[in-house]
Write a protein that holds these residues in place. Structure first.
Motif, short mmCIF file in Angstrom:
data_model
loop_
_atom_site.label_atom_id
_atom_site.label_comp_id
_atom_site.label_asym_id
_atom_site.label_seq_id
_atom_site.Cartn_x
_atom_site.Cartn_y
_atom_site.Cartn_z
N TYR A 32 1.04 -1.03 0.02
CA TYR A 32 0.15 0.24 -0.39
C TYR A 32 1.10 1.41 0.38
O TYR A 32 1.78 1.58 1.06
CB TYR A 32 -0.71 0.32 1.12
N VAL A 57 -4.19 0.24 -3.00
CA VAL A 57 -3.60 -1.48 -2.00
C VAL A 57 -4.16 -1.92 -3.23
O VAL A 57 -4.50 -2.29 -4.19
CB VAL A 57 -5.13 -1.25 -0.65
N ARG A 68 -8.97 0.11 0.27
CA ARG A 68 -8.78 -2.03 1.00
C ARG A 68 -9.92 -1.91 0.51
O ARG A 68 -10.43 -3.09 -0.02
CB ARG A 68 -8.77 -1.93 2.20
N TYR A 100 -11.07 -5.35 -1.52
CA TYR A 100 -11.21 -6.38 -1.49
C TYR A 100 -12.55 -6.85 -2.09
O TYR A 100 -12.76 -7.99 -2.10
CB TYR A 100 -11.17 -6.94 0.52
N GLU A 142 -4.44 1.16 8.00
CA GLU A 142 -5.24 2.15 8.18
C GLU A 142 -6.09 2.71 9.48
O GLU A 142 -6.76 3.45 9.78
CB GLU A 142 -6.56 0.85 7.78
#
Length: 594
Positions: free
Chosen positions: A227, A326, A393, A397, A419
């Motif tokens: 990231y 990310v 993120r 994901y 985070e």
């Protein structure tokens, strides 16, 4: 400019993606490339990337103006030398300079000569020497294969037997050597430096995740995710890297007659003793490249060509997006020890891949029937982009869960500690909480009230979203006036827009005169963006100055905290400031000395 990119992984896919976005790059050719790259560039077969003569011949045949070498193995084999020998600029070091990655013992010797801070180490050629070195340095034991090992030649363990087993395997290779190092505490950081032999330009730092499992468990891999940016990194980190590592190493390489041209990848540990170099690589890192390049707004092709031709000194300062990126690696069943290949890969067309998330191909190929199948251990590198790390993120994901690959696995904690504000630098201040909505609103108030330019909100407010003040409140006008002003802006009528702004600005002196507006309009006289009709170097810079002064002198928290609030302010209003955001952010960076 036509660019030839060597390699077939996600790093090369990321490079090609950025190169084709450069307006000065007319075409990109990749050898051998992969199915993802094929959507962006022409592919050429290249069975052996270490065959320098074949690579040079291909570069001549396709008319390449620049060759970019992705992986380390061809560089260590001297491919860049062969390309330069036929008169084509090449971004990548010579074989002699590539020894910085090809031999950890050589890298340690260069670091010692250049005075670079790094871990104490012993170079060992026998098991007895390894045992003595481990005794001298103590546990945890760090044992590294001296040569190239695709990122998997390092064992860090408190288990002496496991450390010795790894050392034996390395020593059993032809001319086998190992480097036994002291263990370095603290978070690791990757900094890429674009070098032309004399000068260097740093890219934004990133952090990668080498262990295969959540919580940094299991064996090392080539990298399971990364990231950027690193909001927890100490202020001035990049400047420190340039002063204590990059420039001394470039000077030492020149002294040895092997000037370094290409990417000097500086792998760091931020320890209680300060920054310490863990390793050097001589190319863009994988997977960090996948999160650094999408944040780079400066065209990549021109930057790499300047480095390859010794003209980095002519480059303007790099411009960066405030967004976070990310990447999460989707790995094949059995990776890293015994990855299974040939499994179908599906799900890349799902809605989660919506422009804020995309997949870079790392180990894929087309089967005879055209089906996309896995061909390596790391199969995909899924990238998510967002205004905050949390947003990035979520995007990554959301896309990862839709990937269909039998037996595949991935880490679920990439960038999670960052985070949550849980990354701690030894000896540094404890992490502070993320910016709150109340602090963000207070910051907006201070910026609005103290800015010498009242008209900034008249434009920025028009595209403000979320819970920040509405545009009519922002410049004291009515909703009808806001609609009228927006209509004038979108119509691109310079005189009418300037007049409207002049009328709405009570001071009468804080907005640019109508004649000053032309530099911010495109060739057809249309504004490049809503903010373009006011002079960002006057308006937005005043806002930055005012808000920074508050953060530095009156905020009841640390300057680092208020910097994060300031960054959140920018991200919330990114649409309003574009395309002049890079200029504002550069001013912001200088103010905070980051």
């Amino acid at each position: 400019m036509k660019v030839l990119v060597l390699g077939s992984g996600a790093r090369e896919h990321a490079l090609v993606r950025s190169l084709v976005a450069d307006p000065d790059v007319g075409a990109v050719v990749a050898a051998p490339g992969n199915p993802g790259i094929a959507d962006l560039a022409a592919l050429e077969p290249m069975p052996d990337l270490t065959d320098g003569l074949a690579v040079a011949a291909l570069a001549q045949r396709v008319g390449a103006d620049l060759v970019v070498v992705g992986p380390e193995v061809p560089l260590v084999a001297g491919v860049a030398d062969a390309v330069r020998a036929v008169g084509i600029p090449c971004y990548g070091p010579s074989a002699d300079a590539a020894r910085l990655e090809g031999s950890k013992a050589f890298a340690k010797d260069v670091m010692a000569s250049a005075g670079v801070p790094t871990a104490a180490a012993y170079v060992c050629t026998t098991e007895a020497e390894v045992g003595a070195a481990m005794d001298a340095l103590g546990a945890p034991h760090v044992v590294k294969d001296d040569g190239l090992a695709a990122g998997k030649g390092v064992v860090v363990t408190s288990d002496r037997t496991a450390a010795l087993d790894h050392a034996r395997a390395c020593l059993a290779k032809p001319s086998g050597r190992v480097v036994v190092e002291e263990y370095l505490d603290g978070p690791e950081v990757s900094v890429f430096c674009v070098c032309d032999g004399q000068d260097a330009v740093p890219l934004a730092p990133a952090q990668d995740f080498k262990r295969v499992g959540d919580g940094d468990t299991g064996p090392n891999t080539g990298g399971m995710g990364a990231y950027s940016p690193l909001t927890w990194a100490p202020p001035g980190l990049v400047d420190d890297v340039m002063a204590t590592v990059t420039r001394p190493v470039l000077a030492e390489m020149r002294r040895r007659g092997t000037p370094f041209v290409g990417t000097l990848y500086v792998g760091l540990a931020l320890t209680a003793r300060g920054l310490q170099v863990v390793e050097f690589n001589v190319r863009f890192g994988d997977p960090e490249t996948q999160v650094v390049l999408p944040r780079l707004l400066t065209p990549l092709g021109g930057l790499l060509f300047a480095a390859a031709t010794g003209r980095l000194g002519e480059q303007s300062p790099l411009l960066w997006s405030p967004d976070a990126a990310v990447t999460v690696v989707v790995a094949a069943s059995g990776y890293p020890s015994a990855p299974r290949t040939g499994d179908p890969v599906a799900g890349l067309g799902r809605a989660a891949f919506d422009g804020r998330a995309y997949a870079l191909h790392a180990g894929t190929r087309r089967a005879e029937d055209g089906t996309l199948v896995s061909s390596g251990g790391r199969v995909l590198s899924v990238v998510g982009i967002g205004g905050t790390l949390a947003d990035a993120r979520r995007s990554a994901y959301a896309a990862v869960v839709g990937i269909e690959l039998d037996g595949s696995h991935y880490r679920s904690d990439i960038a999670l500690a960052a985070e949550r504000g849980e990354v701690v630098v030894p000896g540094g201040a404890p992490p502070e909480a993320a910016a709150t909505e109340d602090d963000l609103r207070a910051f907006w108030e201070v910026a609005r009230q103290r800015s010498r330019v009242a008209g900034i909100e008249a434009i920025a407010g028009l595209s403000t979203t979320g819970s920040l003040p509405p545009p009519a409140w922002a410049f004291g006008g009515t909703p009808d006036q806001a609609d009228e002003l927006l209509g004038l802006v979108l119509a691109g009528t310079k005189t009418a827009t300037a007049g409207a702004l002049w009328d709405y600005d009570a001071g009468g002196e804080s907005l640019p005169k109508p004649g000053d507006l032309s530099i911010l309009l495109d060739g057809a006289g249309r504004p490049r963006a809503l903010i373009a009709v006011t002079d960002v170097r006057v308006a937005a810079f005043d806002e930055v100055d005012a808000a920074h002064a508050y953060a530095e002198g009156e905020g009841d928290r640390s300057l680092a905290y208020w910097r994060r609030v300031h960054e959140a302010f920018f991200r919330t209003n990114a649409d309003a400031f574009a395309p002049d955001m890079p200029l504002v952010l550069e001013h912001f960076r200088v103010l905070y000395a980051s």
